[in-house]
Motif scaffolding. Structure first.
Motif, PDB file in Angstrom:
ATOM      1  N   ARG A  53      -3.387   6.942   3.600  1.00  8.15           N
ATOM      2  CA  ARG A  53      -3.064   8.103   2.766  1.00  8.15           C
ATOM      3  C   ARG A  53      -1.930   7.811   1.774  1.00  8.15           C
ATOM      4  NH1 ARG A  53      -0.048  12.436   6.029  1.00  8.15           N
ATOM      5  NH2 ARG A  53       1.623  10.963   5.501  1.00  8.15           N
ATOM      6  N   ASP A  54      -0.839   7.221   2.299  1.00  8.10           N
ATOM      7  CA  ASP A  54       0.369   7.043   1.473  1.00  8.10           C
ATOM      8  C   ASP A  54       0.394   5.719   0.714  1.00  8.10           C
ATOM      9  OD1 ASP A  54       1.259   9.452   2.473  1.00  8.10           O
ATOM     10  OD2 ASP A  54       2.513   8.538   4.025  1.00  8.10           O
ATOM     11  N   GLY A  55      -0.273   4.711   1.272  1.00  4.85           N
ATOM     12  CA  GLY A  55      -0.193   3.379   0.666  1.00  4.85           C
ATOM     13  C   GLY A  55       0.960   2.563   1.229  1.00  4.85           C
ATOM     14  N   PHE A  56       1.629   3.115   2.250  1.00  2.42           N
ATOM     15  CA  PHE A  56       2.712   2.369   2.893  1.00  2.42           C
ATOM     16  C   PHE A  56       3.010   2.960   4.261  1.00  2.42           C
ATOM     17  CE2 PHE A  56       4.681   5.717   0.403  1.00  2.42           C
ATOM     18  CZ  PHE A  56       5.592   6.281   1.285  1.00  2.42           C
ATOM     19  N   LEU A  57       3.770   2.230   5.027  1.00  2.00           N
ATOM     20  CA  LEU A  57       4.153   2.652   6.368  1.00  2.00           C
ATOM     21  C   LEU A  57       5.535   2.080   6.641  1.00  2.00           C
ATOM     22  CD1 LEU A  57       2.987   4.068   8.942  1.00  2.00           C
ATOM     23  CD2 LEU A  57       2.231   1.797   9.688  1.00  2.00           C
ATOM     24  N   TRP A 155       9.089  -0.236 -12.410  1.00  2.00           N
ATOM     25  CA  TRP A 155       7.853   0.119 -11.722  1.00  2.00           C
ATOM     26  C   TRP A 155       6.738  -0.896 -11.983  1.00  2.00           C
ATOM     27  CZ3 TRP A 155       8.545   3.782  -8.318  1.00  2.00           C
ATOM     28  CH2 TRP A 155       9.512   4.771  -8.550  1.00  2.00           C
ATOM     29  N   HIS A 156       6.023  -1.222 -10.934  1.00  2.00           N
ATOM     30  CA  HIS A 156       4.838  -2.072 -11.103  1.00  2.00           C
ATOM     31  C   HIS A 156       3.971  -1.996  -9.858  1.00  2.00           C
ATOM     32  CE1 HIS A 156       7.797  -4.453  -8.934  1.00  2.00           C
ATOM     33  NE2 HIS A 156       6.822  -5.232  -8.487  1.00  2.00           N
ATOM     34  N   SER A 157       2.700  -2.291 -10.065  1.00  2.00           N
ATOM     35  CA  SER A 157       1.785  -2.574  -8.967  1.00  2.00           C
ATOM     36  C   SER A 157       1.740  -4.087  -8.864  1.00  2.00           C
ATOM     37  CB  SER A 157       0.391  -2.027  -9.299  1.00  2.00           C
ATOM     38  OG  SER A 157      -0.604  -2.848  -8.704  1.00  2.00           O
ATOM     39  N   ASP A 158       2.060  -4.623  -7.682  1.00  3.91           N
ATOM     40  CA  ASP A 158       1.987  -6.079  -7.530  1.00  3.91           C
ATOM     41  C   ASP A 158       0.582  -6.582  -7.855  1.00  3.91           C
ATOM     42  OD1 ASP A 158       4.636  -6.565  -6.739  1.00  3.91           O
ATOM     43  OD2 ASP A 158       4.185  -6.047  -4.661  1.00  3.91           O
ATOM     44  N   PHE A 159      -0.419  -5.818  -7.419  1.00  6.87           N
ATOM     45  CA  PHE A 159      -1.794  -6.283  -7.605  1.00  6.87           C
ATOM     46  C   PHE A 159      -2.121  -6.480  -9.083  1.00  6.87           C
ATOM     47  CE2 PHE A 159      -6.280  -5.509  -8.472  1.00  6.87           C
ATOM     48  CZ  PHE A 159      -6.847  -6.537  -7.721  1.00  6.87           C
ATOM     49  N   GLU A 160      -1.587  -5.623  -9.930  1.00  4.29           N
ATOM     50  CA  GLU A 160      -1.878  -5.767 -11.362  1.00  4.29           C
ATOM     51  C   GLU A 160      -1.494  -7.166 -11.827  1.00  4.29           C
ATOM     52  OE1 GLU A 160      -1.600  -5.574 -15.706  1.00  4.29           O
ATOM     53  OE2 GLU A 160       0.030  -6.046 -14.321  1.00  4.29           O
ATOM     54  N   ARG A 170      -9.621  -8.988  -5.597  1.00  2.06           N
ATOM     55  CA  ARG A 170      -9.756  -7.591  -5.176  1.00  2.06           C
ATOM     56  C   ARG A 170      -8.504  -7.120  -4.448  1.00  2.06           C
ATOM     57  NH1 ARG A 170     -15.534  -6.751  -5.788  1.00  2.06           N
ATOM     58  NH2 ARG A 170     -15.195  -4.641  -4.989  1.00  2.06           N
ATOM     59  N   MET A 171      -8.452  -5.819  -4.208  1.00  2.00           N
ATOM     60  CA  MET A 171      -7.317  -5.245  -3.469  1.00  2.00           C
ATOM     61  C   MET A 171      -7.550  -5.422  -1.972  1.00  2.00           C
ATOM     62  SD  MET A 171      -6.660  -1.719  -5.597  1.00  2.00           S
ATOM     63  CE  MET A 171      -6.439  -1.707  -7.388  1.00  2.00           C
ATOM     64  N   ARG A 172      -7.113  -6.538  -1.473  1.00  2.00           N
ATOM     65  CA  ARG A 172      -7.234  -6.793  -0.026  1.00  2.00           C
ATOM     66  C   ARG A 172      -6.034  -7.629   0.430  1.00  2.00           C
ATOM     67  NH1 ARG A 172     -12.842  -8.382   3.211  1.00  2.00           N
ATOM     68  NH2 ARG A 172     -12.079  -7.785   5.275  1.00  2.00           N
ATOM     69  N   ALA A 173      -4.869  -7.148   0.084  1.00  2.00           N
ATOM     70  CA  ALA A 173      -3.623  -7.821   0.450  1.00  2.00           C
ATOM     71  C   ALA A 173      -2.603  -6.756   0.839  1.00  2.00           C
ATOM     72  CB  ALA A 173      -3.103  -8.657  -0.709  1.00  2.00           C
ATOM     73  N   VAL A 174      -1.716  -7.127   1.737  1.00  2.00           N
ATOM     74  CA  VAL A 174      -0.688  -6.206   2.231  1.00  2.00           C
ATOM     75  C   VAL A 174       0.666  -6.904   2.151  1.00  2.00           C
ATOM     76  CG1 VAL A 174       0.230  -5.107   4.314  1.00  2.00           C
ATOM     77  CG2 VAL A 174      -2.181  -4.883   3.765  1.00  2.00           C
ATOM     78  N   SER A 175       1.664  -6.179   1.661  1.00  2.00           N
ATOM     79  CA  SER A 175       3.018  -6.724   1.610  1.00  2.00           C
ATOM     80  C   SER A 175       3.832  -6.196   2.773  1.00  2.00           C
ATOM     81  CB  SER A 175       3.708  -6.328   0.302  1.00  2.00           C
ATOM     82  OG  SER A 175       3.036  -6.911  -0.783  1.00  2.00           O
ATOM     83  N   CYS A 176       4.708  -7.050   3.267  1.00  2.00           N
ATOM     84  CA  CYS A 176       5.620  -6.638   4.339  1.00  2.00           C
ATOM     85  C   CYS A 176       7.038  -6.954   3.899  1.00  2.00           C
ATOM     86  CB  CYS A 176       5.287  -7.379   5.618  1.00  2.00           C
ATOM     87  SG  CYS A 176       6.487  -7.038   6.922  1.00  2.00           S
ATOM     88  N   SER A 177       7.862  -5.905   3.839  1.00  2.14           N
ATOM     89  CA  SER A 177       9.269  -6.087   3.508  1.00  2.14           C
ATOM     90  C   SER A 177      10.091  -5.824   4.764  1.00  2.14           C
ATOM     91  CB  SER A 177       9.671  -5.122   2.392  1.00  2.14           C
ATOM     92  OG  SER A 177      11.058  -5.188   2.156  1.00  2.14           O
ATOM     93  N   LEU A 178      10.920  -6.786   5.103  1.00  2.00           N
ATOM     94  CA  LEU A 178      11.768  -6.677   6.299  1.00  2.00           C
ATOM     95  C   LEU A 178      13.216  -6.535   5.826  1.00  2.00           C
ATOM     96  CD1 LEU A 178      12.744  -7.045   9.222  1.00  2.00           C
ATOM     97  CD2 LEU A 178      12.169  -9.471   9.058  1.00  2.00           C
ATOM     98  N   LEU A 179      13.804  -5.370   6.056  1.00  2.00           N
ATOM     99  CA  LEU A 179      15.163  -5.092   5.574  1.00  2.00           C
ATOM    100  C   LEU A 179      16.187  -5.852   6.408  1.00  2.00           C
ATOM    101  CD1 LEU A 179      15.030  -1.209   5.000  1.00  2.00           C
ATOM    102  CD2 LEU A 179      13.948  -3.052   3.703  1.00  2.00           C
ATOM    103  N   PHE A 251       3.276  -2.293   2.747  1.00  2.00           N
ATOM    104  CA  PHE A 251       2.667  -1.516   1.669  1.00  2.00           C
ATOM    105  C   PHE A 251       1.509  -2.242   1.012  1.00  2.00           C
ATOM    106  CE2 PHE A 251       5.088  -3.332  -2.017  1.00  2.00           C
ATOM    107  CZ  PHE A 251       6.155  -3.918  -1.349  1.00  2.00           C
ATOM    108  N   ASP A 252       0.566  -1.423   0.587  1.00  2.00           N
ATOM    109  CA  ASP A 252      -0.648  -1.910  -0.045  1.00  2.00           C
ATOM    110  C   ASP A 252      -0.302  -2.639  -1.344  1.00  2.00           C
ATOM    111  OD1 ASP A 252      -3.768  -1.549  -0.261  1.00  2.00           O
ATOM    112  OD2 ASP A 252      -2.954  -1.024  -2.233  1.00  2.00           O
ATOM    113  N   CYS A 253      -1.139  -3.617  -1.685  1.00  2.00           N
ATOM    114  CA  CYS A 253      -0.866  -4.446  -2.869  1.00  2.00           C
ATOM    115  C   CYS A 253      -0.855  -3.658  -4.167  1.00  2.00           C
ATOM    116  CB  CYS A 253      -1.883  -5.584  -2.951  1.00  2.00           C
ATOM    117  SG  CYS A 253      -3.606  -5.013  -3.042  1.00  2.00           S
ATOM    118  N   ASN A 254      -1.456  -2.435  -4.147  1.00  2.00           N
ATOM    119  CA  ASN A 254      -1.533  -1.659  -5.387  1.00  2.00           C
ATOM    120  C   ASN A 254      -0.593  -0.455  -5.401  1.00  2.00           C
ATOM    121  OD1 ASN A 254      -2.686  -1.105  -7.993  1.00  2.00           O
ATOM    122  ND2 ASN A 254      -3.837   0.572  -7.052  1.00  2.00           N
ATOM    123  N   THR A 255       0.272  -0.328  -4.432  1.00  2.00           N
ATOM    124  CA  THR A 255       1.208   0.808  -4.412  1.00  2.00           C
ATOM    125  C   THR A 255       2.285   0.608  -5.478  1.00  2.00           C
ATOM    126  OG1 THR A 255       0.819   1.099  -2.044  1.00  2.00           O
ATOM    127  CG2 THR A 255       2.803   2.126  -2.970  1.00  2.00           C
TER     128      THR A 255
END
Lengths: 316, 316
Positions: A53-57, A155-160, A170-179, A251-255
């Motif tokens: 729903r949100d494009g991130f968790l 602002w940007h979409s990484d996927f772009e 295609r949009m089939r990648a996920v980013s993980c940010s570890l604070l 977060f999704d590659c296109n968020t």
């Protein structure tokens, strides 16, 4: 280690043309977000739905403090190393000499420590679950936003970028940010636009040669237009990713995301891993320019992290 | 309208030397914060105590929506006026042509509307109460931080500048910021350091000629040092001023504040009035340079707002 990418999708079809039109445009996303809600893995059904729903968790304090202390020591070591700062993987702050980003930290020759983190089943397993496939590291880096003088990232979409400049089909990648540091509301945290991943903002303009050398320092070309951004933010709002060290955001590659500058004394650093589906390996860039360097977009040194090896367990 | 400033304090004594030492220094504040807790006025005893402790007071949604709508129309008018943009009171964004600030909005010839707001007993009465004296407008302006490209404003104590560059003798002034747009955590809100008003951070360096022309666009000289800022922020933390349009924040002239940039689509604008005690009128600048223009630091056109006229009522 594979060198010939096998693709099960028609990777040459450009479903997301960008930087080719004189006017910006919203295009419908034609790929799933969660590829299989029944795939086994560490995320619960509710978490998968929220991500969709949100494009991130956001998972607060996911890694324990002891691990974070180790990672911060590793960053100290990397930041103090002249040899590291002289590598092409090092990106410095505009107008400053401080390290802003260091790429390819998942490679043992750069960081044995972060190489382990990148392959940690606790996070790689979530990516494999969302994408329902074996994955590999498309890009990794450590980001250091210093106190007092941290610059904004527009602002940007990484996927772009990955699609146009790197040839991610295609949009089939996920980013993980570890604070790695406390992220407050006021020290330039990651900002995400909920729901923005469901549409693709086609940007205007052309990709100049050697764009990456400039764009990693300051965004100038291929940026989303203000009207589209305003519409996305009005529809979805903006979420600041705040939390203690050890917090994870997937977060999704296109968020659509970005961050404001940071004049506070509190620096902000994070580890960033991009997991791409093995079925979504890079082809030639869709902008018809030469590919960016391997350390920015991994196209040959693909080391699969298989669902089996990640030992992903069903949440059921 | 008075032209000869009568001072009841020894205005020529420099209690807060700054920009004269080679090293930064914390100096003890030698002036009260709340001048008389028994003074009549709209603020409660608890509010006065909170202001004294933190150096600021936030009053959410203080002005009704209808008033804010009127003020926004007035800003539209001012922002669209070529005549206004060509006045010396207009400050433009660095690298842009958009209006960043417009000074002297309390003057009827610039804005009849804001002239009334500046003298509104609801806010001027609070300033008179805190300072326990008749007051006048030392400076007024409207600040417009645009969406997408709003620049940061680095940390500073207003008093440091007003003292050194304008000759404000002592800490006996209160600023009132009236939010005209929603201030979110992410659109570059005002950041305040609680408790920072209790000490004076003497800055290093000298004041160059015509400093104001540069400093209003981008802070470069006479800025607090990073070690002092880090100590203040570690002791007091940082508070983002967020709230709906109509929110008011009152802050002491020596409270350390700043704001990050704003890449979000949501612009931020506010009205800003500085009330100075009539006993604290400007003398010659303590840096021995020529005074800044009247529209930045009012030294002759002083129109007193008396406690009697403000009809300040005791809260008891």
């Amino acid at each position: 280690m594979e060198t010939t990418p096998p693709h099960s999708i028609d990777a040459r079809e450009d479903c997301y043309p960008s930087r080719v039109q004189p006017e910006p445009e919203f295009l419908k996303r034609c790929d799933p977000i969660v590829y299989n809600h029944e795939a086994p893995g560490p995320l619960s059904a509710a978490q998968l739905s929220q991500f969709e729903r949100d494009g991130f968790l956001i998972l607060p304090a996911f890694f324990p403090e002891a691990d974070i202390a180790t990672y911060k020591e590793e960053i100290q070591r990397l930041g103090a190393s002249d040899e590291i700062q002289q590598r092409p993987e090092s990106i410095l702050e505009p107008d400053h000499c401080e390290l802003r980003s260091l790429f390819s930290v998942h490679k043992p020759e750069i960081s044995p420590c972060f190489s382990e983190v990148a392959a940690d089943p606790r996070i790689a397993g979530m990516a494999a679950q969302i994408l329902d496939d074996d994955v590999y590291i498309h890009q990794s880096r450590v980001n250091l936003k210093p106190g007092f003088a941290g610059k904004e990232f527009y602002w940007h979409s990484d996927f772009e970028t990955w699609h146009v400049e790197d040839g991610m089909p295609r949009m089939r990648a996920v980013s993980c940010s570890l604070l790695l540091t406390e992220n407050y509301e006021f020290n330039g945290p990651l900002m995400l636009i909920p729901g923005s991943h469901c549409q693709f903002v086609a940007c205007v303009g052309e990709t100049p040669d050697d764009h990456y050398q400039k764009s990693l320092r300051r965004q100038e070309y291929g940026v989303p237009d203000q009207d589209s951004l305003a519409r996305l933010a009005e529809d979805g709002g903006i979420v600041n990713v705040v939390g203690p060290p050890g917090t994870i955001v997937l977060f999704d590659c296109n968020t659509m995301h970005g961050s404001n500058g940071n004049i506070t004394p509190f620096p902000r650093s994070n580890l960033f891993f991009v997991y791409n589906s093995l079925k979504n390996r890079l082809v030639e860039p869709f902008c018809s320019k030469k590919p960016r360097p391997e350390f920015i977009a991994n196209r040959t040194a693909v080391a699969p992290l298989t669902m089996r090896e990640l030992n992903v367990q069903s949440h059921a």
